[in-house]
Scaffold this motif. Structure first.
Motif, mmCIF file in Angstrom:
data_model
loop_
_atom_site.group_PDB
_atom_site.id
_atom_site.type_symbol
_atom_site.label_atom_id
_atom_site.label_comp_id
_atom_site.label_asym_id
_atom_site.label_seq_id
_atom_site.Cartn_x
_atom_site.Cartn_y
_atom_site.Cartn_z
ATOM 1 N N ASN A 13 0.869 -1.171 0.000
ATOM 2 C CA ASN A 13 0.000 0.000 0.000
ATOM 3 C C ASN A 13 0.908 1.223 0.000
ATOM 4 O OD1 ASN A 13 -1.753 2.106 0.503
ATOM 5 N ND2 ASN A 13 -2.938 1.010 2.014
ATOM 6 N N GLY A 14 0.944 1.898 -1.117
ATOM 7 C CA GLY A 14 1.814 3.059 -1.227
ATOM 8 C C GLY A 14 3.081 2.702 -1.981
ATOM 9 N N ASP A 15 4.247 3.154 -1.463
ATOM 10 C CA ASP A 15 5.527 2.928 -2.133
ATOM 11 C C ASP A 15 5.500 3.542 -3.528
ATOM 12 O OD1 ASP A 15 8.150 2.066 -2.282
ATOM 13 O OD2 ASP A 15 7.602 0.134 -3.148
ATOM 14 N N VAL A 16 4.929 4.710 -3.645
ATOM 15 C CA VAL A 16 4.822 5.525 -4.853
ATOM 16 C C VAL A 16 3.778 4.960 -5.808
ATOM 17 C CG1 VAL A 16 6.041 6.648 -6.743
ATOM 18 C CG2 VAL A 16 7.202 6.266 -4.586
ATOM 19 N N SER A 17 4.044 3.873 -6.533
ATOM 20 C CA SER A 17 3.040 3.302 -7.426
ATOM 21 C C SER A 17 3.459 1.902 -7.840
ATOM 22 C CB SER A 17 2.849 4.167 -8.687
ATOM 23 O OG SER A 17 3.963 4.053 -9.544
ATOM 24 N N ARG A 21 7.208 0.285 -8.744
ATOM 25 C CA ARG A 21 7.603 -0.987 -8.150
ATOM 26 C C ARG A 21 7.941 -2.002 -9.241
ATOM 27 N NH1 ARG A 21 3.375 -5.241 -5.501
ATOM 28 N NH2 ARG A 21 4.841 -6.903 -4.995
ATOM 29 N N ASP A 22 7.201 -1.950 -10.341
ATOM 30 C CA ASP A 22 7.371 -2.900 -11.429
ATOM 31 C C ASP A 22 8.773 -2.833 -12.025
ATOM 32 O OD1 ASP A 22 6.439 -4.868 -13.276
ATOM 33 O OD2 ASP A 22 6.113 -3.309 -14.775
ATOM 34 N N HIS A 197 2.670 2.693 -19.828
ATOM 35 C CA HIS A 197 3.220 2.297 -18.528
ATOM 36 C C HIS A 197 3.891 3.547 -17.980
ATOM 37 C CE1 HIS A 197 5.838 0.592 -15.486
ATOM 38 N NE2 HIS A 197 5.392 -0.641 -15.720
ATOM 39 N N PRO A 198 3.253 4.250 -17.043
ATOM 40 C CA PRO A 198 3.733 5.584 -16.664
ATOM 41 C C PRO A 198 5.186 5.660 -16.210
ATOM 42 C CG PRO A 198 1.505 5.253 -15.857
ATOM 43 C CD PRO A 198 1.967 3.930 -16.382
ATOM 44 N N ALA A 199 5.651 4.657 -15.458
ATOM 45 C CA ALA A 199 7.021 4.730 -14.956
ATOM 46 C C ALA A 199 8.033 4.514 -16.081
ATOM 47 C CB ALA A 199 7.227 3.711 -13.850
ATOM 48 N N LYS A 200 7.808 3.522 -16.924
ATOM 49 C CA LYS A 200 8.713 3.292 -18.048
ATOM 50 C C LYS A 200 8.751 4.511 -18.966
ATOM 51 C CE LYS A 200 8.101 -1.754 -18.191
ATOM 52 N NZ LYS A 200 7.635 -2.915 -19.006
ATOM 53 N N ASP A 353 -2.744 -6.804 -5.697
ATOM 54 C CA ASP A 353 -1.303 -6.812 -5.442
ATOM 55 C C ASP A 353 -0.785 -5.494 -4.883
ATOM 56 O OD1 ASP A 353 -0.640 -9.385 -6.066
ATOM 57 O OD2 ASP A 353 0.443 -8.924 -7.912
ATOM 58 N N HIS A 354 -1.416 -4.389 -5.245
ATOM 59 C CA HIS A 354 -0.825 -3.089 -4.901
ATOM 60 C C HIS A 354 -1.912 -2.029 -4.937
ATOM 61 C CE1 HIS A 354 3.156 -0.734 -5.064
ATOM 62 N NE2 HIS A 354 2.229 0.198 -4.942
#
Length: 468
Positions: A13-17, A21-22, A197-200, A353-354
């Motif tokens: 829960n949290g840890d940015v997104s 995490r992916d 995929h926002p982080a990529k 999962d998240h």
């Protein structure tokens, strides 16, 4: 955590997104090490800031550009959103048209279409298009009032410049070929949307910008913005031009606490679905999916076979406070999980999962703006009201032209020079936002049992009060 929400082993829960995490949290770049002087200083390492640096450097490679970021590039909404790169306007057509005329507002809509294709093209050319697929956007109506709103909205879109190849009404059979949402009555599809995929995506753009010669100072907090200067906790950046690109974090600057409302948007993502579960929901493409409810739900089927679902479960925290790391209220996780089961009954027992949250910047008039104070050398852009993946690109190209003094069609768009009044002071701000979304949830519940095709009176009243 609510007992009716199944969470997978290792649930976070949290840890940015989930997106971060992916691919793993990045190693933070170096902080500012003292006073410097550059041509352009950009405050905020999200997509507005990164795209602005990209286009300025491409236009004039000799420019010295520095980006100042409190955490790391993509930490905020740019790395936490639902991955909808939509051409829907970052504001209200009727307000832009009222201020500058309908044709000017239509011109902005055409530029939003262009922005989606521009982003896809640049990402492919620059090598950060992994998981990016332009497969369109579906809006689904699941009751009579929602269906009536969908059809009315189609008429509005056509008046706003959406042509016959820009949006298509879909019946139940048409929808079922793409996705099997429970209780669907109809809807529409537009090809002008890409899955991201926002982080990529954000991390890839940051790497490209850095390779072009832009310096990104991370772990550096902007404490104030003054004419041609940014004062940080690690020194002052002096520049000919300062670009403020903080979106939902704008309230962190002095005297800007009420300029944009930092609205929470929370998300959950499932475990990887089985082939049987994917068959049951009938969702094999990369289309983005949303509903026509007042408490809007947005969804993505991820490249690795999950469903990510988001909404405004707890829309606003008192005095613009929020968990910067993205922790989501247990009540929000429960509400979103319940909604997932309503949309896709076959996923009622799927594990989550998240969960995570982020904030988007909402102006009081619900319209994004690009501004330039020439005397002070300060520019700003933001308030994308949930349409930032494409809106940031259009804003950045507009900021480029303003800085370079180019008299292009972009600098004449109706969001340039637009200002909105501040949000109400507390506690009125919190009372209003909390009450309005409670009313919208109530209206959605009433519409689910409505025999008419009319929007519930509660929602109509809330729309008038909120200015939506």
């Amino acid at each position: 955590m609510s007992q009716d929400v199944r969470v997978a082993p290792g649930f976070i829960n949290g840890d940015v997104s989930f997106w971060m995490r992916d691919i793993g949290l990045p190693t933070q770049r170096a902080s500012l090490a003292g006073d410097i002087e550059v041509d352009v200083a950009i405050v905020g390492g999200g997509l507005t800031g990164l795209w602005t640096a990209y286009y300025l450097t491409k236009a004039q490679p000799e420019l010295e550009i520095a980006i100042v970021e409190k955490y790391f590039a993509g930490f905020g909404a740019s790395g936490r959103n639902g991955g909808w790169m939509s051409a829907e306007p970052a504001g209200q057509f009727r307000r832009y048209a009222a201020a500058h005329g309908a044709e000017s507002a239509r011109a902005m809509q055409r530029e939003m279409f262009t922005a989606v294709d521009e982003v896809v093209t640049v990402a492919q050319q620059e090598g950060f298009a992994e998981d990016l697929v332009k497969d369109g956007l579906i809006h689904v109506a699941t009751n009579g009032p929602q269906l009536a709103r969908a059809r009315a909205h189609l008429d509005e879109l056509r008046e706003q410049g959406w042509g016959k190849d820009d949006v298509f009404e879909l019946g139940v059979d048409d929808l079922r070929e793409r996705v099997n949402v429970h209780g669907m009555r109809g809807g529409y599809w537009t090809p002008h949307c890409a899955r991201v995929h926002p982080a990529k995506f954000t991390r890839g753009l940051a790497a490209v910008v850095e390779a072009l010669g832009v310096t990104i100072y991370e772990g550096t907090t902007a404490e104030s913005i003054a004419p041609r200067a940014v004062r940080t906790d690690h020194g002052t950046v002096r520049a000919k031009y300062v670009v403020q690109a903080l979106e939902g974090y704008t309230h962190s600057l002095p005297r800007q606490e009420r300029r944009l409302l930092p609205m929470n948007s929370s998300m959950i993502v499932t475990e990887r679905l089985t082939e049987q579960q994917l068959d049951a929901i009938g969702w094999r493409g990369a289309e983005l999916v949303g509903d026509m409810a007042h408490g809007f739900t947005y969804m993505q089927r991820t490249a690795d076979g999950r469903v990510a679902l988001g909404g405004r479960a707890v829309p606003y925290d008192f005095n613009s406070s929020f968990d910067e790391r993205g922790r989501t209220a247990d009540r929000s996780v429960g509400m979103l999980s319940k909604r997932l089961g309503e949309v896709f009954p076959a996923l009622r027992n799927v594990q989550i999962d998240h969960s995570w949250s982020g904030v988007l910047g909402v102006p009081r008039d619900w319209c994004a703006a690009v501004n330039f104070d020439r005397d002070a050398g300060i520019l700003s852009a933001g308030g994308y009201v949930g349409h930032g993946l494409s809106g940031t690109n259009l804003a950045a190209r507009t900021l480029r032209d303003l800085i370079l003094g180019e008299q292009t069609d972009l600098v004449r768009l109706p969001w340039v020079g637009r200002t909105a009044r501040n949000w109400e002071p507390e506690p009125l701000r919190w009372i209003g936002a909390t009450a309005l979304y409670a009313v919208y949830r109530a209206a959605d519940g009433r519409e689910n049992h409505s025999q008419s095709g009319k929007t519930d009176v509660l929602a109509r009243a809330a729309n008038v009060i909120s200015g939506r």
